[in-house]
Each structure stands twice: as structure tokens, then as C-alpha cells.
Design a protein around this motif. Sequence first.
Motif, short mmCIF file in Angstrom:
data_model
loop_
_atom_site.label_atom_id
_atom_site.label_comp_id
_atom_site.label_asym_id
_atom_site.label_seq_id
_atom_site.Cartn_x
_atom_site.Cartn_y
_atom_site.Cartn_z
N ALA A 123 -15.15 7.00 -17.94
CA ALA A 123 -13.78 7.80 -18.49
C ALA A 123 -14.03 9.29 -18.13
O ALA A 123 -12.97 10.04 -18.02
CB ALA A 123 -13.95 7.53 -19.92
N LEU A 124 -15.42 9.63 -18.37
CA LEU A 124 -15.29 11.19 -18.00
C LEU A 124 -15.48 11.66 -16.56
O LEU A 124 -14.74 12.54 -16.37
CB LEU A 124 -16.87 11.41 -18.35
N PHE A 125 -15.47 10.74 -15.74
CA PHE A 125 -15.31 10.85 -14.15
C PHE A 125 -13.83 10.94 -14.14
O PHE A 125 -13.41 11.46 -13.16
CB PHE A 125 -15.89 10.01 -13.37
N ARG A 126 -13.17 9.99 -14.77
CA ARG A 126 -11.65 10.12 -14.72
C ARG A 126 -10.84 11.41 -14.94
O ARG A 126 -9.99 11.54 -14.48
CB ARG A 126 -10.97 8.95 -15.44
N THR A 127 -11.60 12.25 -15.91
CA THR A 127 -11.01 13.42 -16.06
C THR A 127 -11.40 14.79 -15.00
O THR A 127 -10.72 15.80 -15.00
CB THR A 127 -11.63 13.98 -17.49
N TRP A 128 -12.03 14.37 -14.23
CA TRP A 128 -12.52 15.31 -13.11
C TRP A 128 -11.30 15.61 -12.01
O TRP A 128 -10.60 14.57 -11.73
CB TRP A 128 -13.82 15.12 -12.46
N ARG A 129 -11.26 16.72 -11.52
CA ARG A 129 -10.16 16.93 -10.72
C ARG A 129 -11.06 17.66 -9.52
O ARG A 129 -11.81 18.48 -9.76
CB ARG A 129 -9.32 17.71 -11.17
N THR A 159 -19.16 17.47 -28.77
CA THR A 159 -19.28 16.49 -27.69
C THR A 159 -19.37 15.02 -28.40
O THR A 159 -19.03 14.06 -27.72
CB THR A 159 -20.39 16.67 -26.82
N LEU A 160 -19.46 14.90 -29.76
CA LEU A 160 -19.63 13.78 -30.27
C LEU A 160 -18.55 13.18 -31.00
O LEU A 160 -18.46 11.98 -31.54
CB LEU A 160 -20.81 13.82 -31.34
N THR A 161 -17.39 14.20 -31.11
CA THR A 161 -16.05 13.79 -31.65
C THR A 161 -15.06 13.67 -30.60
O THR A 161 -13.95 13.08 -30.90
CB THR A 161 -15.83 14.76 -32.73
N ARG A 162 -15.18 14.20 -29.52
CA ARG A 162 -14.06 14.35 -28.39
C ARG A 162 -14.03 12.90 -28.08
O ARG A 162 -15.11 12.41 -27.34
CB ARG A 162 -14.54 15.39 -27.54
N PRO A 163 -12.84 12.18 -28.15
CA PRO A 163 -12.75 10.72 -27.78
C PRO A 163 -12.62 10.45 -26.36
O PRO A 163 -11.57 9.80 -25.79
CB PRO A 163 -11.52 10.32 -28.53
N ILE A 164 -13.47 10.78 -25.43
CA ILE A 164 -13.41 10.54 -24.01
C ILE A 164 -13.33 8.97 -23.85
O ILE A 164 -14.27 8.31 -24.32
CB ILE A 164 -14.57 11.26 -23.30
N GLY A 165 -12.35 8.60 -23.18
CA GLY A 165 -11.95 7.16 -22.85
C GLY A 165 -11.19 6.25 -24.11
O GLY A 165 -11.36 5.29 -24.02
N GLY A 166 -11.13 7.03 -25.35
CA GLY A 166 -10.53 6.23 -26.58
C GLY A 166 -11.62 6.08 -27.52
O GLY A 166 -12.87 6.35 -27.49
N THR A 167 -11.25 5.55 -28.77
CA THR A 167 -11.99 5.39 -29.72
C THR A 167 -12.99 4.56 -29.49
O THR A 167 -14.19 4.56 -30.14
CB THR A 167 -11.23 4.97 -31.00
N MET A 168 -12.95 3.48 -28.98
CA MET A 168 -13.71 2.26 -28.70
C MET A 168 -14.85 2.61 -27.78
O MET A 168 -15.89 2.51 -27.99
CB MET A 168 -13.10 0.92 -28.23
N VAL A 169 -14.43 3.39 -26.99
CA VAL A 169 -15.72 3.87 -26.04
C VAL A 169 -16.46 5.02 -26.57
O VAL A 169 -17.78 4.96 -26.35
CB VAL A 169 -14.78 4.59 -24.65
N LEU A 170 -15.80 5.85 -27.43
CA LEU A 170 -16.50 6.93 -28.48
C LEU A 170 -17.55 5.94 -29.36
O LEU A 170 -18.68 6.30 -29.50
CB LEU A 170 -15.63 7.73 -29.06
N ARG A 171 -16.99 5.28 -29.90
CA ARG A 171 -17.92 4.37 -31.01
C ARG A 171 -19.06 3.67 -30.17
O ARG A 171 -20.39 3.89 -30.82
CB ARG A 171 -16.85 3.21 -31.57
N ARG A 172 -18.92 3.19 -28.94
CA ARG A 172 -19.98 2.42 -28.40
C ARG A 172 -20.94 3.48 -27.87
O ARG A 172 -22.30 3.53 -27.89
CB ARG A 172 -19.58 1.64 -27.03
N GLN A 173 -20.16 4.57 -27.44
CA GLN A 173 -21.25 6.00 -27.15
C GLN A 173 -22.08 6.60 -28.25
O GLN A 173 -23.48 6.74 -28.34
CB GLN A 173 -20.51 7.23 -26.65
N LEU A 174 -21.63 6.51 -29.49
CA LEU A 174 -22.28 6.90 -30.78
C LEU A 174 -23.36 5.89 -30.92
O LEU A 174 -24.70 6.38 -31.62
CB LEU A 174 -21.25 6.97 -31.83
#
Length: 285
Positions: free
Chosen positions: A135-141, A179-194
Amino acid sequence: MSVDSDGTEDAGWDVDPEDEQGVAVLAALGRQLKAWREEAGMRAAEFGTAIGYGEDLVRKVEAGKRIPRPEYLDKADEVLRAGGKIASMKADMEQVRYPKKVRDLAKLEGRAVEIGTYNNHNIHGLLQTPEYTRALFRTWRPVYTPDEMERMLAARMARQSIYERSPSPTLSFVQEAVTLTRPIGGTMVLRRQLERLVEVAQLPNVEFQVMPTDVEEHAGMAGRIQVLKFEDGTAVGRSDGMFFGRPVSDPKQLRILELRYGIIRAQALTPRKSLAFVEELLGET
């Protein structure tokens, strides 16, 4: 994964022509594969059908223009009855499978006995889940192509083998709370990251700290910092806002980075409070 023009699954990634080591290794690998195929009396198209790939990809691999995936070599070994000799080439291929700058970083991390990092925009690569990384890589330009995306993702995940090293290196991470609250990829991606952060933070060789957003004095306003120390007493470090962002190994420059990183750690929450902070966020996500 990308799909080649003939509808077959892509065999690997294009090699960077500026990566001299990669070009040399892939050229040698390609020549050996071609020699094995011709010795078996198989045409490229016939061989490609036998291993499940298109003729175009076979020729690219043999020309040293494409990095094959490990399973490509496994299938080639089986079809050409090489008795493991082709499959053994995976060790050479692994050296150049990822971009040179990532290989260089992985080598440094692999040698380090101590790593300290401060991160302010996103979660450090050694802490990321595959979903978060993608998800992070998808934000790169400019945007990555599908091939580039898969290659960079695989490279970043491969670096996390550092947790399997013995003896284990000492790892210290300081993450900005944002960095721990920014929902990169959406809520479920953030949850798994946490959840992943909670797991890693409890490892005996890891110190994980959170830098609260409301601190009035902050030694890390110049940007990211990373310091790697090696068994022979040498070290290398870099910071976005110092020394033009370039890696440095001069003791005087390293002392400045270590000083700033030490202050950052002192200003951040303790590891125990940081773990509680992440667990609270996890309960709210």
C-alpha cells in the motif's frame, strides 16, 4: 504478478543495465541455461512449454535480460534433468534478484550488530507487513510498474530475515506517533500492521519507542536518522537533514547523528509505555 504478452506468468524481473554485478551474473546464468537446453536438444519454444513459460521469456532469461524466479530454475532443472545443478544457481541469482541499492542496504543490515532508527513519515521497512509495504509503494510517484512493485516488495520482506539471525543484532526503533495512525492501505491493513508492531516490540533484542506528537522539544525535526554499528567497531549512518542525506562513516559526523538519536530516544516514550500506546491504538482500530 505481471503477465507476459503470450498470457504466461512472468518469469521474473528485468535486470537494471546500470547494475554491473547484476548484468554479469545474469549473463553467465543465461549462458548456462541455454547450454543445458541445447545439450538436451530442445528448442526455446519447446522448453518454454515444458516448464510453463513462453518462448519470449525463455529467450530473455537466456540472454541475461530477465531475472528468473527461483521456481523457474527448479522447473528447468527438472525438465533438463540437471540433477540439481541448475537449481543450485538460485544462490547466485539471489545475489542480484533485488535492486542494487536494496542489496547494499541488506548487506549492511546483515553485518550490523546494532541498528538504531528514527522514522517520521512511515513505519520502518524492518517493521512493515507485506500489505502495508504494498500500500505504501502505491502512494509513490511516479508509480511503480507491477514488476517493479513485486520486486521491491520481495526485497523489503527479504530484509526481515534479520530477525532470524543468531546471534541477534540489537534493534532500536523510534516511530513518530502519526505513522501509527495514518491508515496506509485502509483500516484492516493498519490493524495488521499494529499487530505486527506489538509482536516485534516484545522481542528480547528489540527496543521500540513512540515519539508523541505533543512533545514541545524534538531533536528529530531534521528528518529520519539511521545508524548501523558493526562488530569491528566501525559504523555508518545517515539522516535526511544532514550531510546532504548521504551515508557517512567519519567518526565526527557519526557522533553528531548518535547524539541526536540519543536525545530522540530520551524524548520518546519508554518501550513499556510505547507498547501500551500501540495496544491502545489497536483496540481503537
